[in-house]
Design a protein around this motif. Structure first.
Motif, PDB file in Angstrom:
ATOM      1  N   UNK A 257       0.829  -1.207   0.000  1.00 34.41           N
ATOM      2  CA  UNK A 257       0.000   0.000   0.000  1.00 34.41           C
ATOM      3  C   UNK A 257       0.861   1.253   0.000  1.00 34.41           C
ATOM      4  N   UNK A 258       1.931   1.251   0.807  1.00 37.04           N
ATOM      5  CA  UNK A 258       2.834   2.395   0.868  1.00 37.04           C
ATOM      6  C   UNK A 258       3.606   2.548  -0.440  1.00 37.04           C
ATOM      7  N   UNK A 259       3.954   1.427  -1.063  1.00 36.97           N
ATOM      8  CA  UNK A 259       4.660   1.492  -2.342  1.00 36.97           C
ATOM      9  C   UNK A 259       3.791   2.149  -3.400  1.00 36.97           C
ATOM     10  N   UNK A 260       2.507   1.772  -3.445  1.00 37.18           N
ATOM     11  CA  UNK A 260       1.595   2.390  -4.410  1.00 37.18           C
ATOM     12  C   UNK A 260       1.494   3.889  -4.157  1.00 37.18           C
ATOM     13  N   UNK A 261       1.366   4.282  -2.900  1.00 37.26           N
ATOM     14  CA  UNK A 261       1.263   5.704  -2.564  1.00 37.26           C
ATOM     15  C   UNK A 261       2.503   6.456  -3.055  1.00 37.26           C
TER      16      UNK A 261
END
Length: 420
Positions: A257-261
């Motif tokens: 999720x953080x990578x996508x952000x």
């Protein structure tokens, strides 16, 4: 280890090309720990994805009829672009990298089979459409007659006019399939993948059309996305879960999720470095429930609002109201997506959802049995309405010996913010 250029490593790690170049040349002697973790995490993640993919291909009993030579190391981590002259009709996939969906992609390409639809379900904004289009792009060259995508978001809901909805679905399919029908005496099999997107509000009409299509063309491969699973046709189901907000095993990498952000922030504000703010990024993604659409909306807001404001706000949803240019009908913003899902419920189901939204973040079946949740007098009816809400993907289930239920955070915030 994975054969990336500096630009590709930058894209996968969210570390700038300049920083990577300076590290390689020795211009940076003491790099930030956060930058090193992002770089190593990206490289390890790619290597692990390749090893996992190839182990699945080699595992006895894995359905490999759709895979064959199409599967190569790193296939499911690459961007797959659909050429302009490809045998493809309808909505096309995005051409940027898909994050955190390697396992979902692998399941689709190994499960999809002729004559039996595969239905992708999951909460609003989770990324069902993106997964379906990416899967079709990966499998495009397996189908002589190509891929046809039918997007149903603008079709009249069955709850408004069932006859009109059925006619629109049939007309849309007939238009897309026109010219592909074959003489069964000379060529009975239509070798095609059909993607039916956003089917939840016309699920009855879609079910009927799918049955008729498979009667005429039993070799069709059909992939459906829907908040609701069709109950009256044999189909395989796959629940698309929110992106994980947990750190991967080991010392390196960041949650998907953080990578996508970070990727989306990099695409809209390429000069902004979030390398030393990863704990706050992860906390924001946790608050957003790992929903891909929520994360992308929040990343766009970083053009005008600093990260700490998004993290500290009591209610995030009002900040994420913008539409994505060129987005998909009601899925252009998180608010629209949640409103769409809520609007599919009847009055009883809405009352129950409002009541369940006041429960703790995670609740049990015993909690649901305590008192009526739909405004009635019989708690025994709660199980039926809970099942309805699960079927509509507005209540999620963690299945095990004991089931645990939860209303997704953003849906909870939406329901609590609108008038009763």
């Amino acid at each position: 280890m994975v054969g990336w250029s500096q630009e590709q490593l930058a894209e996968h790690s969210n570390v700038s090309v300049r920083t990577i170049r300076n590290l390689e040349t020795g211009a940076i002697k003491n790099p930030r720990r956060s930058s090193v973790e992002l770089l190593v995490g990206a490289l390890l993640s790619a290597a692990t994805s390749q090893d996992t993919l190839m182990s699945h291909v080699a595992r006895p009993g894995t359905p490999t009829g759709m895979l064959s030579s199409r599967l190569e190391p790193g296939l499911l981590t690459n961007v797959v672009e659909v050429p302009d002259n490809a045998r493809w009709q309808g909505l096309r996939p995005k051409t940027d990298i898909t994050v955190g969906r390697q396992a979902d992609l692998l399941h689709v390409v190994t499960t999809l089979r002729p004559g039996r639809p595969l239905v992708l379900t999951g909460p609003a904004g989770v990324g069902k459409t993106r997964l379906a289009l990416d899967s079709a792009a990966h499998l495009l060259d397996r189908f002589r007659d190509g891929v046809v995508v039918l997007e149903l978001g603008s079709v009249t809901p069955e709850s408004v006019d069932a006859a009109a909805a059925s006619a629109e679905v049939q007309r849309s399919l007939d238009t897309l399939l026109h010219g592909y029908e074959r003489d069964p005496r000379t060529n009975p099999e239509l070798q095609m993948m059909v993607v039916i997107d956003n089917a939840e509000h016309v699920i009855g009409a879609v079910t009927r059309q799918v049955r008729m299509m498979l009667e005429r063309h039993p070799a069709l491969h059909i992939l459906i996305t829907s908040l609701r699973a069709p109950a009256s046709i044999p189909a395989d189901l796959w629940e698309v879960s929110p992106l994980s907000v947990d750190y991967p095993e080991g010392s390196y990498g960041c949650p998907p999720a953080a990578e996508l952000f970070c990727r989306r922030v990099h695409s809209v504000v390429p000069t902004l470095d979030l390398g030393d703010q990863m704990p706050q990024v992860v906390e924001l993604c946790r608050r957003l429930g790992g929903l891909a659409l929520a994360i992308e909306n929040a990343a766009f807001r970083m053009r005008s609002v600093p990260l700490h404001v998004l993290v500290d706000e009591c209610q995030v949803l009002p900040i994420l109201g913008q539409d994505e240019v060129g987005g998909l009908s009601h899925h252009r913003s998180l608010h629209r997506s949640l409103a769409w899902a809520y609007g599919l419920l009847d009055d009883r189901q809405r009352r129950a959802l409002r009541q369940l939204s006041r429960f703790p973040d995670e609740f049990s079946i015993d909690d649901v049995r305590q008192e009526p949740v739909d405004g009635g007098r019989e708690p025994s009816r709660n199980i039926d309405v809970l099942a309805d809400l699960v079927d509509f993907s507005v209540v999620q289930v963690k299945r095990g010996h004991q089931y645990a239920y939860r209303v997704p955070r953003m849906m909870r915030e939406y329901v609590n913010a609108i008038p009763a």
